[in-house]
Scaffold this active site. Structure first.
Site, mmCIF file in Angstrom:
data_model
loop_
_atom_site.group_PDB
_atom_site.id
_atom_site.type_symbol
_atom_site.label_atom_id
_atom_site.label_comp_id
_atom_site.label_asym_id
_atom_site.label_seq_id
_atom_site.Cartn_x
_atom_site.Cartn_y
_atom_site.Cartn_z
ATOM 1 N N LYS A 171 8.425 -11.925 -9.018
ATOM 2 C CA LYS A 171 7.790 -12.550 -7.868
ATOM 3 C C LYS A 171 7.693 -14.059 -8.101
ATOM 4 O O LYS A 171 7.736 -14.450 -9.262
ATOM 5 C CB LYS A 171 6.413 -11.947 -7.615
ATOM 6 N N LYS A 205 0.500 -1.088 -13.801
ATOM 7 C CA LYS A 205 -0.778 -0.814 -14.476
ATOM 8 C C LYS A 205 -1.168 0.649 -14.263
ATOM 9 O O LYS A 205 -1.115 1.152 -13.140
ATOM 10 C CB LYS A 205 -1.885 -1.728 -13.918
ATOM 11 N N HIS A 263 -0.008 -8.564 -5.068
ATOM 12 C CA HIS A 263 -0.924 -7.669 -5.791
ATOM 13 C C HIS A 263 -2.022 -7.086 -4.884
ATOM 14 O O HIS A 263 -2.279 -5.882 -4.894
ATOM 15 C CB HIS A 263 -1.589 -8.396 -6.959
ATOM 16 N N LYS A 363 -9.392 -17.991 -8.587
ATOM 17 C CA LYS A 363 -9.383 -18.453 -9.983
ATOM 18 C C LYS A 363 -10.690 -19.173 -10.267
ATOM 19 O O LYS A 363 -11.357 -19.653 -9.360
ATOM 20 C CB LYS A 363 -8.195 -19.392 -10.196
HETATM 21 C C1 BG6 Z 1 0.383 -13.239 -11.613
HETATM 22 C C2 BG6 Z 1 -0.067 -14.534 -11.002
HETATM 23 O O1 BG6 Z 1 1.271 -12.570 -10.744
HETATM 24 O O2 BG6 Z 1 -0.740 -12.408 -11.839
HETATM 25 C C3 BG6 Z 1 -1.092 -15.213 -11.885
HETATM 26 O O3 BG6 Z 1 1.052 -15.389 -10.817
HETATM 27 C C4 BG6 Z 1 -2.230 -14.279 -12.209
HETATM 28 O O4 BG6 Z 1 -1.592 -16.397 -11.261
HETATM 29 C C5 BG6 Z 1 -1.694 -12.955 -12.735
HETATM 30 O O5 BG6 Z 1 -3.055 -14.896 -13.184
HETATM 31 C C6 BG6 Z 1 -2.799 -11.938 -12.904
HETATM 32 O O6 BG6 Z 1 -2.284 -10.819 -13.553
HETATM 33 P P1 BG6 Z 1 -3.214 -9.881 -14.448
HETATM 34 O O7 BG6 Z 1 -2.316 -8.760 -14.856
HETATM 35 O O8 BG6 Z 1 -3.715 -10.724 -15.573
HETATM 36 O O9 BG6 Z 1 -4.330 -9.453 -13.542
#
Ligand code: BG6
Length: 525
Positions: A171, A205, A263, A363
């Site tokens: 992505k 996951k 996501h 964030k």
């Molecule tokens: C990524 C994003 O796809 O997912 C990031 O580009 C983000 O910005 C990350 O921090 C989060 O993934 P996880 O698995 O740590 O929740």
């Protein structure tokens, strides 16, 4: 002794006498191999698969990049990555010594790809990988189309007499619906849909895969999973981290493209889709696409009323001062890029009509937590009206995606004593109960791509449907590319406020107001 279960020429899967399935011999060709993803995620995942006996003996990793570098430097960079990112898997990995090599090439240069084709043919013969190729695009997204074209022109893509070829695409897949469509068209000139594996690592996951299992394997919840019993659903992906050196990427992306389009919408699909007729890749993805199409589209008005965007300002986390987004490296001083999004989504179908789905991501929030919370309609209060029972809270089911993976159910209980007093208690399941460490998402996804199973990957119509939903929001914010080439953070906000929030807080007040208007509040996970 391994036995192939498909025809020898196109075998994707081997099965040993114990029934364990693993990929047939193959070659992994990673474009953008000197980047972070290879060191942080891909090689640690391969190493861990190898330790579990899930990588075939006949395997080669070929890193492709623009940077001049010899095999030894490439290998030691990967080994260093293992030390840094693989935790208990950090001991030297023997396959890095003789089953890994580096190829320096220019993505725009057809001669580079012809040379790469001869190298891959030679490695195939030397290592007995049967002509099976898994290409992996880990480059900046601007390079996806050109690399695919070049693979096609060099005769490396498409259907391939010697074995199978597949391509994994990281992505973001496109920047809006138009660019995603164009990229799909370009890729389809070289690869068939069954050969294209668009990654959303959330689907790798365990706890995300468990959403469907939980819904469909438990008879007690299935009858409740609809508008008659569910009051609303909250989906949160909160992160403590800031940009981690990814300022240039993030300025162009922002939270909507980085997290919501992929996501968050994937989590929503799994929670709200209809049960598929089977667990076949297409049956599952058909239902997801139907759900995406049922989400009420945004228009100029609902972008203002049902979407909140925010950007973190400086603040304090764990007693430490944290800089604001605009002071991060690679970020414009007047940046309009959002680091927080909250939305109210409505699903116009028989099951969910009238049930709001509130989603948020950001964030620099106080805790790292991803969860789905299903709030059920409250019980009628009448039976307790002459007692000391207070207001009854709704039952809540929380699917904890990460960390502290598990499932919790909140319900009301009588407090021991002569009076009727009621208190909420929690029933809790923790994944720790299984005892074994959870696999990294990339392990599962690499394994599935190598075995040709695309259930956990995003299909063409699915990625376009997700962009279809968020593109009007990008338009409403003035964050789509314009004909003069201006994009991302530099574009004006078209009157939709960008709310500042303090780093270390739960986001802007406007996100709270989005729910308060409906008489609800965000959970504090
Ligand atoms: C990524 C994003 O796809 O997912 C990031 O580009 C983000 O910005 C990350 O921090 C989060 O993934 P996880 O698995 O740590 O929740």
């Amino acid at each position: 002794m391994a036995v192939t279960v498909e025809t020898v020429a196109r075998a994707s899967v081997q099965q040993d006498s114990s029934g364990e399935r693993r990929p047939a011999p193959f070659m992994l060709v990673v474009f953008g191999a000197t980047g972070d993803l290879t060191r942080r995620k891909l090689v640690p995942a391969l190493h861990s698969l190898d330790r579990k006996g899930l990588l075939p003996g006949r395997f080669v990793l070929v890193g492709v990049g623009r940077r001049p570098m010899g095999d030894p430097a490439f290998r030691s960079g990967l080994q260093e990555g293992l030390r840094q990112f693989a935790g208990s898997d950090s001991e030297p990995w023997s396959r890095l010594v003789d089953q890994t090599c580096y190829f320096q090439g220019d993505y725009d240069d057809p001669a580079s790809f012809r040379e790469l084709a001869s190298l891959l043919a030679r490695l195939d013969t030397e290592h007995g990988t049967g002509g099976n190729r898994l290409y992996y695009l880990a480059t900046p997204p601007e390079a996806y189309a050109v690399i695919t074209d070049q693979l096609g022109s060099a005769g490396l893509g498409g259907d391939w007499a010697q074995g199978w070829s597949r391509i994994v695409v990281e992505k973001p897949f496109g920047r809006d619906v138009e660019s995603a469509r164009l990229l799909n068209q370009r890729m389809h000139q070289v690869f068939r849909e069954e050969q294209i594996f668009r990654i959303d690592h959330y689907l790798g996951k365990e706890t995300v895969q468990n959403i469907l299992v939980f819904r469909l394997a438990n008879g007690i919840f299935e009858p409740l999973w609809n508008r008659q019993y569910v009051d609303h659903v909250q989906i949160s992906i909160a992160e403590r981290i800031g940009l981690e050196g990814r300022g240039l990427y993030y300025e162009e992306s922002g939270a909507l493209r980085d997290m919501v389009q992929n996501h968050l919408l994937q989590l929503l699909c799994l929670v709200a889709m209809e049960p598929p007729a089977s667990f076949d890749a297409d049956a599952v993805r058909d239902e997801k696409v139907k759900l995406l199409h049922a989400i009420r589209p945004f228009d100029a008005r609902s972008v203002l009323t049902n979407v909140v965007r925010g950007q973190y300002a400086s603040g304090r986390m764990d007693g430490q001062a944290v800089p604001g987004y605009r002071s991060e490296s690679g970020v414009a001083a007047e940046s309009q890029t959002e680091t927080f999004v909250a939305m109210k989504l409505l699903i116009d179908n028989w099951r969910w009509a009238g049930v709001p789905f509130y989603v948020r991501t950001g964030k620099r929030l106080p805790r790292r937590v991803s969860e789905v919370a299903v709030a059920f309609r409250p019980a009628p209060h009448s039976a307790f009206r002459r007692t000391e029972a207070g207001r009854l809270a709704p039952n809540e089911l929380v699917l904890r995606i990460q960390p502290d993976e598990g499932i919790g159910l909140q319900f009301a209980t009588k407090v021991p004593g002569p009076a009727i007093r009621i208190q909420d208690v929690f029933m809790d399941f923790s994944y720790g109960a299984f005892g074994n460490e959870q696999s990294e998402a990339y392990e599962r996804l690499l394994l599935d791509a190598a075995m040709g199973d695309s259930t956990l990957f995003t299909r063409r119509d699915e990625v376009e449907a997700a962009w279809d939903l968020v593109t009007p929001v990008l338009h409403g914010w003035g964050r789509v590319d314009t004909t003069d080439g201006v994009a991302g953070g530099a574009v004006g906000n078209r009157g939709v406020p960008l709310h500042a929030y303090e780093a270390g807080s739960w986001g802007p007040d406007a996100a709270g107001e989005l729910l308060a208007r409906d008489g609800r509040a965000w959970r504090k996970p």
